[in-house]
Scaffold this active site. Structure first.
Site, PDB file in Angstrom:
ATOM      1  CB  VAL A   3      -8.481   1.002   1.978  1.00  0.00           C
ATOM      2  CG1 VAL A   3      -8.559   2.235   2.871  1.00  0.00           C
ATOM      3  CG2 VAL A   3      -7.428   0.028   2.519  1.00  0.00           C
ATOM      4  NE  ARG A  36       2.658   2.430  -0.401  1.00  0.00           N
ATOM      5  CZ  ARG A  36       2.029   1.970   0.677  1.00  0.00           C
ATOM      6  NH1 ARG A  36       1.204   2.741   1.348  1.00  0.00           N
ATOM      7  NH2 ARG A  36       2.251   0.743   1.100  1.00  0.00           N
ATOM      8  CD  GLU A  86       5.759   7.205   3.535  1.00  0.00           C
ATOM      9  OE1 GLU A  86       5.978   6.165   4.188  1.00  0.00           O
ATOM     10  OE2 GLU A  86       4.673   7.461   3.026  1.00  0.00           O
ATOM     11  CG  HIS A  97       2.994   5.041   5.954  1.00  0.00           C
ATOM     12  ND1 HIS A  97       3.712   4.799   4.815  1.00  0.00           N
ATOM     13  CD2 HIS A  97       1.943   4.179   5.906  1.00  0.00           C
ATOM     14  CE1 HIS A  97       3.127   3.836   4.115  1.00  0.00           C
ATOM     15  NE2 HIS A  97       2.046   3.442   4.764  1.00  0.00           N
TER      16      HIS A  97
HETATM   17  N1  LIG Z   1      -1.573   4.479   4.864  1.00  0.00           N
HETATM   18  C1  LIG Z   1      -1.511   3.215   5.192  1.00  0.00           C
HETATM   19  O1  LIG Z   1      -0.951   2.843   6.201  1.00  0.00           O
HETATM   20  C2  LIG Z   1      -2.163   2.201   4.303  1.00  0.00           C
HETATM   21  C3  LIG Z   1      -2.766   1.065   4.851  1.00  0.00           C
HETATM   22  C4  LIG Z   1      -3.356   0.138   3.991  1.00  0.00           C
HETATM   23  C5  LIG Z   1      -3.340   0.348   2.628  1.00  0.00           C
HETATM   24  N2  LIG Z   1      -2.706   1.445   2.140  1.00  0.00           N
HETATM   25  C6  LIG Z   1      -2.656   1.717   0.709  1.00  0.00           C
HETATM   26  O2  LIG Z   1      -3.982   1.943   0.271  1.00  0.00           O
HETATM   27  C7  LIG Z   1      -4.108   1.559  -1.074  1.00  0.00           C
HETATM   28  C8  LIG Z   1      -5.326   0.666  -1.227  1.00  0.00           C
HETATM   29  O3  LIG Z   1      -5.191  -0.507  -0.479  1.00  0.00           O
HETATM   30  P1  LIG Z   1      -6.290  -1.649  -0.618  1.00  0.00           P
HETATM   31  O4  LIG Z   1      -5.979  -2.668   0.409  1.00  0.00           O
HETATM   32  O5  LIG Z   1      -7.630  -1.059  -0.667  1.00  0.00           O
HETATM   33  O6  LIG Z   1      -5.906  -2.223  -2.052  1.00  0.00           O
HETATM   34  P2  LIG Z   1      -6.892  -2.899  -3.074  1.00  0.00           P
HETATM   35  O7  LIG Z   1      -6.028  -3.577  -4.052  1.00  0.00           O
HETATM   36  O8  LIG Z   1      -7.937  -3.669  -2.383  1.00  0.00           O
HETATM   37  O9  LIG Z   1      -7.605  -1.667  -3.799  1.00  0.00           O
HETATM   38  C9  LIG Z   1      -6.986  -0.842  -4.727  1.00  0.00           C
HETATM   39  C10 LIG Z   1      -8.018  -0.452  -5.753  1.00  0.00           C
HETATM   40  O10 LIG Z   1      -7.442   0.531  -6.611  1.00  0.00           O
HETATM   41  C11 LIG Z   1      -7.958   0.289  -7.882  1.00  0.00           C
HETATM   42  N3  LIG Z   1      -7.175   0.943  -8.902  1.00  0.00           N
HETATM   43  C12 LIG Z   1      -6.091   0.466  -9.559  1.00  0.00           C
HETATM   44  N4  LIG Z   1      -5.678   1.376 -10.460  1.00  0.00           N
HETATM   45  C13 LIG Z   1      -6.514   2.423 -10.348  1.00  0.00           C
HETATM   46  C14 LIG Z   1      -6.603   3.666 -11.014  1.00  0.00           C
HETATM   47  N5  LIG Z   1      -5.749   4.000 -11.979  1.00  0.00           N
HETATM   48  N6  LIG Z   1      -7.584   4.515 -10.662  1.00  0.00           N
HETATM   49  C15 LIG Z   1      -8.456   4.173  -9.698  1.00  0.00           C
HETATM   50  N7  LIG Z   1      -8.426   3.012  -9.051  1.00  0.00           N
HETATM   51  C16 LIG Z   1      -7.472   2.158  -9.355  1.00  0.00           C
HETATM   52  C17 LIG Z   1      -7.991  -1.209  -7.994  1.00  0.00           C
HETATM   53  O11 LIG Z   1      -8.892  -1.618  -9.012  1.00  0.00           O
HETATM   54  C18 LIG Z   1      -8.460  -1.624  -6.624  1.00  0.00           C
HETATM   55  O12 LIG Z   1      -9.849  -1.771  -6.599  1.00  0.00           O
HETATM   56  C19 LIG Z   1      -2.801   0.895  -1.427  1.00  0.00           C
HETATM   57  O13 LIG Z   1      -1.975   1.861  -2.044  1.00  0.00           O
HETATM   58  C20 LIG Z   1      -2.208   0.533  -0.101  1.00  0.00           C
HETATM   59  O14 LIG Z   1      -0.824   0.433  -0.154  1.00  0.00           O
HETATM   60  C21 LIG Z   1      -2.131   2.392   2.950  1.00  0.00           C
HETATM   61  O1  LIG Z   2       0.358  -0.726   2.361  1.00  0.00           O
HETATM   62  C1  LIG Z   2       0.150  -0.877   3.547  1.00  0.00           C
HETATM   63  O2  LIG Z   2      -0.205  -1.942   4.051  1.00  0.00           O
HETATM   64  C2  LIG Z   2       0.269   0.310   4.421  1.00  0.00           C
HETATM   65  O3  LIG Z   2       0.848   1.368   3.769  1.00  0.00           O
HETATM   66  C3  LIG Z   2       0.898   0.033   5.736  1.00  0.00           C
HETATM   67  O4  LIG Z   2       2.280   0.139   5.674  1.00  0.00           O
HETATM   68  P1  LIG Z   2       3.124  -0.186   6.984  1.00  0.00           P
HETATM   69  O5  LIG Z   2       3.070  -1.655   7.150  1.00  0.00           O
HETATM   70  O6  LIG Z   2       4.497   0.300   6.704  1.00  0.00           O
HETATM   71  O7  LIG Z   2       2.458   0.523   8.095  1.00  0.00           O
END
Ligand SMILES: NC(=O)c1ccc[n+]([C@@H]2O[C@H](COP(=O)([O-])OP(=O)(O)OC[C@H]3O[C@@H](n4cnc5c(N)ncnc54)[C@H](O)[C@@H]3O)[C@@H](O)[C@H]2O)c1
Ligand SMILES: O=C(O)[C@H](O)COP(=O)(O)O
Length: 599
Positions: free
Chosen positions: A207, A287, A316, A335
């Site tokens: 992301v 998160r 949440e 979310h």
């Molecule tokens: N809001 C939503 O609906 C939603 C949707 C998708 C993902 N997310 C969240 O977004 C976050 C990222 O998702 P992603 O798919 O990119 O995951 P990802 O695993 O591809 O990326 C996470 C990155 O964070 C890095 N990381 C780990 N520890 C760290 C630290 N202490 N400081 C800085 N960077 C660090 C990792 O090296 C990795 O590159 C996750 O928490 C995921 O749950 C939220």
């Molecule tokens: O970690 C994720 O993939 C996102 O936070 C999405 O969560 P959700 O599936 O509850 O929308």
């Protein structure tokens, strides 16, 4: 059941551990696409999961809303029970009837869930990325595979991050509420521009990378902090990786994209807010727990943080009276990062394929709590995987009752370079072979190391480097159990351990050494090992007893130290000999000891 007789010890048919009937373990691969879209093919090992009987369909509990395409895929293979908004108690009650569970971020898959499943739950599918709502340690301890859908919602989350960034900078949500309230406050909602501003992307994963790309398109100067991200990947899109302190001290905007882990929990707190540029703006679509929310309220009140746009919260939904969500400088969404039609359809398909694949023991989706072994490596190791488990099973059945198995040494002989032979799968299978015959524990790749540790079983691995062609991954595998007595004394090697050794010949695993005796018997069916004084007619005598007792012999081999001295005869049998048959073998005068081993 292993049965043995040692004339020296006068303990015919020693009672040995019984086999418990467990579901078969099969291996499967899974494929995940990383941010660079390079295929990573992790291996997972799951169990065929029709707990209701061999022909029964497995049951998948879908505990949160899943896209229709995913449900259709699941229904082709399993009984699908969609039950949303279950209380923790209801989930614990239902789970004992389920082989797989699919959740999003709204369901806590706690230790109690695994405990309540009574061993039936084999796969938890997280329809999304974050697995902080799943107790991974408990899953691993229960041998339950956890898979997620790591790629399908990446773009949706990144787009939501950018949407929040722009909406916050231009007060879109506040202005909208104001207009709907009958006001026209053009001076109150003057925003700030994005172009030329510095954005710090915290967590440069899937992301984070997509947010960085888009922010650059908006003319922002993008820096990133991620202790594990490769600098060249950042450089490739014109992003500089910097330290945490530099990122937060220089940024006009901070966008959070790291997972919630012990290391990232409340990483934005009073101390770190104090180091930020006054007037910084924060976006969080990662998160809620990565921010100390009370500290954020203080930083907003003090003007250190000018605005925050938050999609995720520690709790949440957050309490209605939460000072944070009620704060006028905060834009909040419930979310929604992954909530686009496209992402939800993609996530549903990704997780359904992963779960079905895992339940079938075929190619499955990304394993979160199992070691990654590439598909190529698994294909190559397949016969050695079988060999490893069977050697473990043989070795443990040779241990005399009462001797606790604590130390196992595994030796791999190979012409391959050390980093070209991944032995984790082999170790797991040897562990399975050793533990399952002497316990009711189900062991698979997920829980093998944990189970061994829990039982105080120390497995050490050693490599013997061979000259020659590295075409085959392994020449032989040797399993030694130290500090135990054997019910078949000839299995004890010169150095005092129970020793069995095996090779793969034409794709079939063979037992090639027992103690110091060379034998050669394919590891199929079961095996009788006899020690005798080498003399003519022995094979015929034992063979005819087995024939008379209607036991089919598949293989026979004799290993001896010297002609007419002691020899070990290994006999492969398709059927389990009766007690009467074993008794008759024991009565052959030249046979000094024998053991029946079930593979
Ligand atoms: N809001 C939503 O609906 C939603 C949707 C998708 C993902 N997310 C969240 O977004 C976050 C990222 O998702 P992603 O798919 O990119 O995951 P990802 O695993 O591809 O990326 C996470 C990155 O964070 C890095 N990381 C780990 N520890 C760290 C630290 N202490 N400081 C800085 N960077 C660090 C990792 O090296 C990795 O590159 C996750 O928490 C995921 O749950 C939220
Ligand atoms: O970690 C994720 O993939 C996102 O936070 C999405 O969560 P959700 O599936 O509850 O929308």
């Amino acid at each position: 059941m292993a049965t043995s007789a040692s004339k020296a010890l006068r303990t015919p048919f020693l009672k040995t551990p019984s086999f418990s009937s467990k579901q078969p373990l099969t291996s499967a691969f899974s494929v995940a696409l990383g941010p660079s879209r390079r295929a990573v093919k992790p291996l997972v090992v799951v169990i065929s999961a029709a707990a209701g009987g061999l022909d029964a369909k497995p049951t998948v509990l879908v505990a949160e809303k899943l896209g229709e395409a995913g449900l259709e895929l699941l229904k082709e293979f399993a009984n699908v029970d969609c039950a949303y908004n279950l209380s923790p108690e209801e989930l614990c009650t239902k789970i004992s009837l389920c082989d797989a569970l699919i959740v999003r971020s709204g369901t806590k898959v706690s230790r109690e869930v695994f405990e309540s499943s009574g061993g039936r739950l084999k796969v938890v599918g997280r329809a999304g990325v974050g697995i902080d709502n799943v107790d991974l340690a408990a899953a691993t301890e229960h041998g339950c595979l956890v898979v997620n859908a790591p790629t399908a919602n990446t773009v949706a989350a990144a787009e939501h991050g950018i949407a929040l960034l722009a909406a916050m900078a231009r007060n879109v949500a506040q202005a909208d509420a104001s207009v709907k309230g009958g006001k026209w406050q053009r001076n109150k909602y003057v925003g700030v521009s994005l172009v030329g501003k510095t954005l710090a992307v915290m967590g440069f994963g899937k992301v984070g990378t997509e947010v960085a790309r888009r922010a650059k398109g908006l003319g922002m100067h993008v820096i990133a902090h991620d202790p594990y991200a490769p600098a060249d990947r950042a450089r490739a899109i014109g992003v500089e990786l910097v330290s945490f302190d530099e990122a937060i001290a220089t940024a006009d905007f901070i966008s959070l994209h790291m997972p919630l882990t012990p290391a990232t929990s409340k990483v934005l707190n009073d101390e770190t807010f104090a180091k930020m540029k006054k007037g910084v703006r924060i976006v969080n679509v990662a998160r809620g727990g990565v921010i100390d929310e009370e500290a954020l309220v203080r930083a907003l009140d003090a003007g250190i943080v000018a605005q925050a746009a938050l999609d995720v919260f520690t709790q949440e939904p957050p309490p209605q009276e939460s000072k944070l969500i009620q704060h006028e400088k905060v834009t909040a969404t419930p979310h929604l990062g992954a909530s686009t039609m496209e992402a939800q359809e993609g996530v549903a398909i990704e997780i359904a394929e992963a779960v079905v694949g895992a339940l079938k023991g075929e190619l499955a989706a990304t394993a979160v709590n199992a070691p990654m072994v590439s598909a190529e490596v698994l294909t190559e190791l397949k016969p050695y995987v079988v060999l490893a488990e069977k050697l473990g099973r043989l070795a443990v059945q040779l241990v005399a009752g009462g001797s606790g198995v604590k130390t196992v040494k595994v030796t791999y002989a190979s012409a391959r370079a050390t980093d070209d032979l991944d032995t984790r799968l082999l170790r797991a299978m040897i562990t399975k072979g050793i533990i399952e015959p002497i316990s009711s524990v189900f062991v698979n790749l997920v829980n093998a190391d944990f189970t061994a540790k829990q039982r105080g079983l120390r497995i050490t691995e050693e490599r013997i480097g061979l000259d020659g062609s590295p075409e085959n991954p392994l020449d032989f595998i040797q399993v030694q159990i130290a500090n135990v007595e054997s019910k078949f004394a000839s299995a004890i090697s010169d150095s005092g351990e129970i020793k069995v050794e095996g090779r793969v010949k034409d794709g079939i695993p063979h037992l090639t050494k027992v103690g110091s005796f060379e034998v050669d018997v394919s590891l199929e069916g079961s095996i009788i090992l006899c020690r005798q004084v080498d003399q003519p007619g022995m094979i015929g005598r034992v063979g005819s007893i087995l024939g008379e007792e209607n036991v089919n012999v598949s293989f026979m081999s004799v290993g001896r130290i010297a002609p007419r001295k002691q020899a070990v005869m290994a006999i492969g049998v398709d059927d389990q000999p009766s007690k009467q048959a074993l008794k008759r073998i024991g009565e052959v005068p030249a046979i000094e000891e024998f053991v029946f081993l079930k593979l």
